[in-house]
Write a protein that holds these residues in place. Structure first.
Motif, PDB file in Angstrom:
ATOM      1  N   VAL A 924       0.828  -1.209   0.000  1.00 46.84           N
ATOM      2  CA  VAL A 924       0.000   0.000   0.000  1.00 46.84           C
ATOM      3  C   VAL A 924       0.859   1.254   0.000  1.00 46.84           C
ATOM      4  O   VAL A 924       0.552   2.238  -0.662  1.00 46.84           O
ATOM      5  CB  VAL A 924      -0.946  -0.012   1.225  1.00 46.84           C
ATOM      6  CG1 VAL A 924      -1.729   1.291   1.313  1.00 46.84           C
ATOM      7  CG2 VAL A 924      -1.891  -1.196   1.155  1.00 46.84           C
ATOM      8  N   ASN A 925       1.927   1.216   0.740  1.00 49.44           N
ATOM      9  CA  ASN A 925       2.728   2.423   0.951  1.00 49.44           C
ATOM     10  C   ASN A 925       4.052   2.381   0.197  1.00 49.44           C
ATOM     11  O   ASN A 925       5.076   2.852   0.691  1.00 49.44           O
ATOM     12  CB  ASN A 925       3.002   2.606   2.444  1.00 49.44           C
ATOM     13  CG  ASN A 925       1.747   2.576   3.274  1.00 49.44           C
ATOM     14  OD1 ASN A 925       1.428   1.551   3.850  1.00 49.44           O
ATOM     15  ND2 ASN A 925       1.014   3.682   3.305  1.00 49.44           N
ATOM     16  N   ASN A 926       4.046   1.807  -0.994  1.00 45.06           N
ATOM     17  CA  ASN A 926       5.306   1.690  -1.727  1.00 45.06           C
ATOM     18  C   ASN A 926       5.858   3.032  -2.193  1.00 45.06           C
ATOM     19  O   ASN A 926       6.983   3.110  -2.653  1.00 45.06           O
ATOM     20  CB  ASN A 926       5.162   0.724  -2.906  1.00 45.06           C
ATOM     21  CG  ASN A 926       4.161   1.206  -3.922  1.00 45.06           C
ATOM     22  OD1 ASN A 926       3.463   2.190  -3.694  1.00 45.06           O
ATOM     23  ND2 ASN A 926       4.081   0.500  -5.045  1.00 45.06           N
ATOM     24  N   GLU A 927       5.054   4.085  -2.074  1.00 50.69           N
ATOM     25  CA  GLU A 927       5.577   5.412  -2.409  1.00 50.69           C
ATOM     26  C   GLU A 927       6.385   5.996  -1.257  1.00 50.69           C
ATOM     27  O   GLU A 927       7.137   6.940  -1.436  1.00 50.69           O
ATOM     28  CB  GLU A 927       4.437   6.353  -2.787  1.00 50.69           C
ATOM     29  CG  GLU A 927       3.721   5.954  -4.064  1.00 50.69           C
ATOM     30  CD  GLU A 927       2.648   6.963  -4.449  1.00 50.69           C
ATOM     31  OE1 GLU A 927       2.446   7.905  -3.672  1.00 50.69           O
ATOM     32  OE2 GLU A 927       2.042   6.789  -5.510  1.00 50.69           O
ATOM     33  N   ASP A 928       6.192   5.467  -0.055  1.00 52.04           N
ATOM     34  CA  ASP A 928       6.925   5.946   1.107  1.00 52.04           C
ATOM     35  C   ASP A 928       7.865   4.903   1.687  1.00 52.04           C
ATOM     36  O   ASP A 928       8.807   5.244   2.398  1.00 52.04           O
ATOM     37  CB  ASP A 928       5.939   6.354   2.217  1.00 52.04           C
ATOM     38  CG  ASP A 928       5.144   7.572   1.845  1.00 52.04           C
ATOM     39  OD1 ASP A 928       5.676   8.682   2.016  1.00 52.04           O
ATOM     40  OD2 ASP A 928       4.008   7.418   1.356  1.00 52.04           O
ATOM     41  N   LEU A 929       7.602   3.625   1.394  1.00 54.01           N
ATOM     42  CA  LEU A 929       8.348   2.545   2.024  1.00 54.01           C
ATOM     43  C   LEU A 929       9.083   1.731   0.966  1.00 54.01           C
ATOM     44  O   LEU A 929       8.484   1.297  -0.016  1.00 54.01           O
ATOM     45  CB  LEU A 929       7.378   1.645   2.791  1.00 54.01           C
ATOM     46  CG  LEU A 929       7.969   0.808   3.937  1.00 54.01           C
ATOM     47  CD1 LEU A 929       8.537   1.712   5.017  1.00 54.01           C
ATOM     48  CD2 LEU A 929       6.893  -0.104   4.529  1.00 54.01           C
ATOM     49  N   LEU A 930      10.367   1.578   1.194  1.00 50.37           N
ATOM     50  CA  LEU A 930      11.204   0.771   0.297  1.00 50.37           C
ATOM     51  C   LEU A 930      11.393  -0.601   0.921  1.00 50.37           C
ATOM     52  O   LEU A 930      11.862  -0.721   2.052  1.00 50.37           O
ATOM     53  CB  LEU A 930      12.557   1.446   0.090  1.00 50.37           C
ATOM     54  CG  LEU A 930      13.620   0.635  -0.674  1.00 50.37           C
ATOM     55  CD1 LEU A 930      13.197   0.411  -2.121  1.00 50.37           C
ATOM     56  CD2 LEU A 930      14.981   1.326  -0.608  1.00 50.37           C
ATOM     57  N   CYS A 931      11.027  -1.640   0.202  1.00 51.81           N
ATOM     58  CA  CYS A 931      11.200  -3.013   0.671  1.00 51.81           C
ATOM     59  C   CYS A 931      12.000  -3.778  -0.375  1.00 51.81           C
ATOM     60  O   CYS A 931      11.620  -3.795  -1.554  1.00 51.81           O
ATOM     61  CB  CYS A 931       9.850  -3.696   0.887  1.00 51.81           C
ATOM     62  SG  CYS A 931       8.774  -2.821   2.035  1.00 51.81           S
ATOM     63  N   VAL A 932      13.086  -4.412   0.048  1.00 48.85           N
ATOM     64  CA  VAL A 932      13.949  -5.113  -0.901  1.00 48.85           C
ATOM     65  C   VAL A 932      14.453  -6.415  -0.296  1.00 48.85           C
ATOM     66  O   VAL A 932      14.528  -6.572   0.928  1.00 48.85           O
ATOM     67  CB  VAL A 932      15.169  -4.251  -1.317  1.00 48.85           C
ATOM     68  CG1 VAL A 932      14.752  -3.062  -2.149  1.00 48.85           C
ATOM     69  CG2 VAL A 932      15.955  -3.809  -0.094  1.00 48.85           C
ATOM     70  N   LEU A 933      14.790  -7.334  -1.190  1.00 43.41           N
ATOM     71  CA  LEU A 933      15.550  -8.520  -0.836  1.00 43.41           C
ATOM     72  C   LEU A 933      16.921  -8.384  -1.498  1.00 43.41           C
ATOM     73  O   LEU A 933      17.017  -8.148  -2.709  1.00 43.41           O
ATOM     74  CB  LEU A 933      14.860  -9.792  -1.329  1.00 43.41           C
ATOM     75  CG  LEU A 933      13.565 -10.199  -0.612  1.00 43.41           C
ATOM     76  CD1 LEU A 933      12.970 -11.444  -1.260  1.00 43.41           C
ATOM     77  CD2 LEU A 933      13.811 -10.446   0.861  1.00 43.41           C
ATOM     78  N   ILE A 934      17.969  -8.497  -0.707  1.00 46.90           N
ATOM     79  CA  ILE A 934      19.339  -8.380  -1.188  1.00 46.90           C
ATOM     80  C   ILE A 934      20.056  -9.685  -0.865  1.00 46.90           C
ATOM     81  O   ILE A 934      19.869 -10.250   0.220  1.00 46.90           O
ATOM     82  CB  ILE A 934      20.072  -7.205  -0.518  1.00 46.90           C
ATOM     83  CG1 ILE A 934      19.215  -5.932  -0.551  1.00 46.90           C
ATOM     84  CG2 ILE A 934      21.402  -6.933  -1.188  1.00 46.90           C
ATOM     85  CD1 ILE A 934      19.784  -4.792   0.259  1.00 46.90           C
TER      86      ILE A 934
END
Length: 1191
Positions: A924-934
């Motif tokens: 929902v908040n991908n404009e404010d929250l960065l989520c990644v798998l590294i």
């Protein structure tokens, strides 16, 4: 308590902890601001109408992490088929046996096989050396020998006939040169003629001289010995005799591989010749840089020093100093250092910076040199000790220095080189030679003692003469012998430098000749590049002595005739090592007394220079640690040993670092200077060996009729998946191909003809391939065929095995399969074996070489693989790797859902009402929250940001430098830096050193009117420059054709710095803040269990003012570690076990003998007249990139 977070596009309320203060508001607003601050802060920020969101709590993010772990594990359990493949192996237990690798037995067997191989070459070598000494002793010297009297195959004849500027074309050759026919021979990688030998003579040696013609005459008899050796041992490769005269005679005959222009090959400068012709050396080079050394004289000195350095090998130690009133090292090296490639490069660069000034002070120079040689607190050769002095002349004999440091024992040889045109008295230099004669009687000594010796030779290099003169050893016979004993040369070309800077090797060979059989010991060289195209080789060398006497009852001749050598290709040694029973990560290696590798899977020089040996240290071939230093030392000392260690290894693609367990076992290779090691992971203690006897008995002809062979046929691919087979040498007649489809076709065609027990095939490889074909087909049948890959957004499933099979299902997925068909050379395969759990491998993206991923046009996949561990009784092994290929776009969407407040993808997004608050999530908040798998190397695998999907596979610092640096600083990642010494780089553009105009001294009118000036060194220097500019104009100009024809101009060896990242010590969930005032960011990071992934949730950056220097992962060009620091802690090494540096019966009667070619007075007078007449100067020429020795 939830941490308040900003809304989309909004700023934070209040500064973040540690924020920098902002300028205060206007005073009238202070009261209003104070009231606002006293009010309770709003609990949350508004977003999407009345909804409010906060940064997710740690428990929430841990919940998301568990969902990700469960999803990955579920997919791999269903589609990977690990458990099912274990059952298949057990169901087919009757088709294979479990064999054990016993490290000690294995390494001893291989060492014995290598010893036997080399011993056969040693026998041939001794036979050749004995024959050469007999032939030369029986030879009668002919003073009147002519070129037309000698018939031989000149290896450079064809090239010279095509070159109108060649020596033979210019003079009109009278030599009777044979014209031969050649046949292609794969063993030599060349066209050869087995009936004749070939002769190579350096360009700067006159072929028609009496010495060379006599040398050709007596060495012709070696031809029959070469041929007989090959008859007895058909595996022999190049057999070579390198003569001290510069002549090379080798067998079998093949045309010389010369460059398009100038061939600078001289056998006496080859690594194998230098090692065989003398014992190790401690050398100090001192260079006179007083004011009288100017112009071309100084340039000749610089070139001479560089050429002298090229005569040294890794067994030698050296330092270089300049002197005038004082002496000082030219480089950062303050003591003797090993004469390896890197140290010599430092010297050569430093020498170019020498500047002439001050007055000559021999005392300062010699005192510095003796102090260097007397320093016993450093590692050094401890054999021949010598001082090489380059000067333009002087009056001081520095007798007091010799009395203090070298008399009466005279343990140091002193060689003086008088350089440049001058009118100084050379008597002091000749006196230095003869006054330092040896007084101690000792024939040989071990390296633990100080070995005394002394010898002095004077070489004069002149820069002017009436005409170019050919340079050869015949010079010694044709010159006037000065009554004063000593060598004195006045040779009129820069080409003379190469000849005379290697003459001292003849002197060092005298103690060996006088020692006789004791010195006839075979030595094996470092690895180097064969000049005739054989590739990487080692050479066995044996000195050949002159056994003649000057006359009846007179003293024995003391000259070394040359060095005999026999090459052994590294590939022939590799064939003696087990290839596929050690598993993908097991290997054999070997090192020499310097710690340089002879065998190692990482010995892969990208470019080679045949003038230098390939010197890769064991600690540079692997990632260095204390355990490996201990192993290396034990191997150099010739000990046996075994040790299990935890160590770091690079992945095959050099992007990742893994911490692994390895078992090292080592033994010495007897009768050589080498030591052999075996490295095995614990899971490679056992391996499978197919036992297809039941199937073979049912089938008479051919292999293609075996039960499981049909699953290799392309007709089965549509239903059983595409099969890639490893391009191994299954049979001798199998045609290799880089195209796997073509290779498979060749394999199938051959199998139609070959019986299962054919002796031309490797039954181990062939039967294991057939076994794994059937094993993987059953995996398709039991697991893959009935599953819908689209349900879980999979592009493919696959299995790869030790037997060389890679099966990819469905067949269409093979079109996008880019992994190496040889599992042992596939990074995913080797890493999966070394790691537990699921290993993610995103597509490799190099920001410099490849464009971003085009998701709209291509289906991009992420590889996930895991090893299949098989337990049979108490024996555990890993014979296969299985995995899936994820659809990047589909899994990126799935990733958002799994890291959100929704339980599944079809559930509507949770709405946050006005009376409640919600935690932000990755969907929902991908404009404010960065989520990644590294992944564990720091490469982006998945992101909730659509615009980052085309950056998957990039190092994360290129995506978000600020966040990657924070992860590194918080110990989620550890950095490992190392150097690749085998890289290839594009040539550097010519610098001022090589192509700038030569500095020219411009005299004033007062100088011309001053009679004293005409007799000064400055005038002589000017004449030298003008003379070369007029007569040898071409030498100063770069020749584009020459650069083009020189392979080194196209590509050269260089050092690359490599940086890899791997998981650090943090294994738990972790919250932190990236502190940057109002731009601070919260982030959460957590390792996903049973994977190589790090799950990171962070606020998106609010502004760009916190941008910092990004971490670098890509290879960068480097000068390597600081050599000045490395020499302070040199790596352990040992030199040869015995030293020959002195013999009491050495003949030193010629300590002052010399030869000279007087300059042409007519030419010099003409030049003076030209200057006085004021003729316009000739345009200033450029320095050639490679000066021709034949001027």
């Amino acid at each position: 308590m939830a941490v308040p977070a900003r809304t989309c596009g909004a700023s934070r309320l209040g500064p973040a902890p540690g924020a920098l203060p902002r300028p205060g508001p206007p005073r009238p607003l202070l009261l209003l601001l104070l009231l606002l601050l006293l009010l309770p802060p709003p609990p949350l920020l508004a977003a999407r109408g009345a909804a409010a969101y906060s940064f997710p709590q740690q428990l929430t993010m841990q919940h998301w992490a568990r969902r990700l772990e469960q999803e990955i594990d579920g997919v791999m359990r269903i589609f990977g088929g690990v458990q099912q493949l274990r059952e298949i192996y057990k169901d087919n237990r009757n088709l294979f046996e479990v064999q054990e690798n016993e490290p000690q037995k294995l390494v001893e067997k291989v060492a014995g096989d290598i010893e036997s191989l080399l011993d056969r070459k040693v026998q041939a070598l001794k036979k050749l050396a004995d024959a050469a000494e007999s032939f030369q002793k029986a030879h009668h010297w002919q003073d009147n020998i002519k070129e037309e009297d000698i018939v031989y195959y000149d290896a450079k004849a064809d090239a010279e006939l095509d070159d109108p500027e060649s020596e033979d074309m210019e003079r009109g050759s009278k030599t009777s040169t044979l014209r031969l026919d050649f046949i292609e021979d794969s063993n030599f990688k060349n066209k050869v003629n087995y009936s004749y030998t070939a002769v190579q003579i350096p360009t700067d040696i006159y072929k028609g001289s009496t010495v060379i013609l006599n040398e050709l005459n007596w060495t012709e008899a070696l031809e029959n010995v070469f041929i007989e050796n090959r008859r007895q041992d058909p595996t022999l490769l190049w057999q070579v005799f390198g003569s001290a005269t510069g002549v090379t005679r080798y067998y079998p005959a093949t045309p010389w591989r010369a460059p398009k222009k100038i061939d600078l090959y001289d056998v006496r400068r080859r690594p194998w010749y230098i090692q065989g012709a003398s014992s190790p050396k401690d050398m100090v080079i001192i260079v006179d840089v007083s004011g009288s050394v100017s112009g071309l004289t100084l340039k000749l000195m610089k070139t001479s020093v560089c050429e002298m350095l090229d005569t040294l090998s890794d067994d030698d130690y050296v330092n270089v100093a300049s002197f005038n009133e004082k002496a000082q090292p030219v480089s950062c090296f303050t003591h003797l250092v090993q004469a390896n490639v890197r140290n010599k490069k430092v010297f050569k660069e430093a020498v170019q910076g020498m500047v002439a000034k001050g007055t000559t002070g021999y005392k300062a120079g010699f005192e510095y040199a003796f102090d260097q040689l007397q320093n016993s607190n450093i590692t050094r050769a401890n054999c021949n000790k010598m001082i090489m002095m380059f000067t333009d002349g002087g009056e001081d004999r520095v007798q007091d220095v010799f009395e203090k440091y070298n008399w009466p024992n005279r343990t140091v040889r002193v060689f003086t080189f008088s350089v440049g045109q001058h009118n100084y008295d050379v008597t002091p230099l000749q006196w230095m030679a003869c006054a330092n004669k040896v007084r101690v009687s000792r024939q040989s000594c071990h390296l633990s003692t100080s070995c005394p010796s002394v010898r002095l030779s004077i070489v004069h290099l002149s820069a002017s003469s009436s005409a170019p003169a050919p340079v050869s050893r015949s010079t010694h016979l044709s010159v006037h012998l000065d009554p004063i004993l000593g060598y004195y040369f006045e040779i009129p070309s820069i080409g003379a430098i190469r000849i005379n800077t290697q003459e001292y090797l003849d002197v060092l060979g005298r103690p060996m000749v006088l020692a006789g059989k004791e010195a006839k010991q075979v030595q094996w060289t470092n690895v180097y590049e064969d000049a005739l195209g054989l590739g990487l080789v080692v050479t066995g060398t044996l000195p050949v002595f002159n056994l003649t006497q000057d006359g009846p009852g007179e003293k024995k001749n003391q000259l070394i005739l040359g060095v005999m050598g026999i090459d052994v290709a590294l590939n022939d040694i590799k064939r003696l090592t087990p290839n596929y029973t050690l598993g993908a990560n097991g290997y054999v290696f070997a090192i020499d007394l310097n710690g340089y590798v002879l065998l190692h899977p990482n010995l892969k020089p990208q470019t080679t220079n045949f003038r230098e040996p390939v010197t890769l240290d064991f600690l540079d071939a692997e990632l260095e640690d204390e355990n490996k230093e201990e192993i290396r030392r034990s191997m150099i000392d010739g000990n046996k040993g075994h040790k299990q260690i935890r160590t770091l290894v690079k992945s095959l693609d050099e992007r990742y670092i893994d911490e692994v367990t390895r078992n090292y076992t080592w033994v010495p290779i007897r009768s050589t200077n080498y030591s052999l090691g075996l490295v095995l992971p614990p899971y490679s203690t056992f391996y499978l060996q197919a036992n297809l006897s039941d199937q073979i008995l049912q089938v008479k002809l051919p292999i293609s009729k075996l039960k499981d062979f049909e699953f290799l046929l392309p007709s089965s691919f549509e239903s059983e998946g595409h099969v890639f087979i490893a391009p191994r040498e299954y049979c001798k007649d199998l045609n290799a191909s880089d195209n796997n489809t073509e290779f498979l076709k060749n394999f199938i065609e051959l199998m139609e003809k070959v019986t299962p027990d054919s002796k031309q095939c490797n039954n181990f490889l062939l039967h294991n391939l057939i076994l794994d074909t059937g094993i993987t087909q059953q995996l398709v049948e039991r697991v893959w065929r009935d599953q819908d890959l689209n349900t879980y957004s999979l592009l493919a499933v696959f299995a790869a095995t030790d037997g060389g099979i890679t099966r990819v299902f469905p067949n269409k997925a093979a079109e996008d399969w880019t992994e190496n068909p040889e599992p042992y050379n596939a990074s995913f395969y080797r890493r999966s074996l070394d790691n537990h759990g699921y290993i993610f491998k995103p597509p490799h993206q190099d920001a410099l070489l490849r464009p971003p991923l085009e998701l709209e046009n291509d289906t991009v996949g992420i590889l996930v693989s895991t090893a299949v561990e098989l337990s049979l009784g108490r024996r555990t092994l890993r014979p296969a790797v299985v995995g899936v290929k994820l659809d990047l776009e589909a899994w990126a969407e799935k990733f958002k859902v799994l890291a959100s407040n929704r339980t599944h993808q079809d559930q509507p997004q949770k709405q946050c009402g006005p009376s409640s608050h919600c935690e932000m999530d990755c969907e929902v908040n991908n404009e404010d929250l960065l989520c990644v798998l590294i992944d564990d190397g720091g490469f982006l695998v998945l992101s909730n940001q659509n615009h980052q999907w085309d950056q998957v596979g990039k190092f994360f610092s290129e995506v978000d430098a600020n966040l990657m640096l924070a992860l590194y600083n918080n110990s989620f990642y550890t950095r490992k830096e190392s150097y690749d010494y085998q890289a290839a780089c594009a040539p550097q553009p010519p610098g001022n050193l090589g192509a700038a105009p030569r500095g020219v001294f411009v005299p004033t009118i007062a100088d011309f009117l001053n009679l004293a000036w005409w007799t000064s060194a400055a005038a002589w220097s000017l004449f030298q420059q003008l003379l070369y500019g007029l007569i040898y104009h071409s030498w100063f100009q770069a020749d584009p054709a020459e650069a083009e024809g020189n392979p080194e101009a196209r590509e050269s060896s260089c050092v690359m710095k490599q940086t890899q990242y791997y998981f650090g010590s943090v294994n738990v969930s972790y919250n932190a803040i990236i502190d940057c005032g109002n731009c601070s960011r919260l982030f959460h990071a957590q390792r996903l269990s049973n994977t190589n992934l790090l799950f990171v949730v962070a606020e998106k950056p609010l502004c760009s003012q916190c941008e910092v220097g990004r971490l670098l992962q890509k290879e960068t060009h480097s000068d390597g570690p600081e050599q000045c620091e490395l020499v302070q802690r040199p790596r352990y090494r040992r030199g040869p076990h015995i030293c020959f540096d002195y013999n009491a019966t050495e003949d030193t009667s010629d300590c002052g003998r010399g030869a000279s070619f007087p300059p042409s007075l007519g030419v010099l007078v003409s030049l003076q007249l030209l200057l006085l007449l004021g003729l316009p100067p000739r345009p200033q020429p450029q320095v050639r990139a490679h000066a021709s020795p034949r001027l």
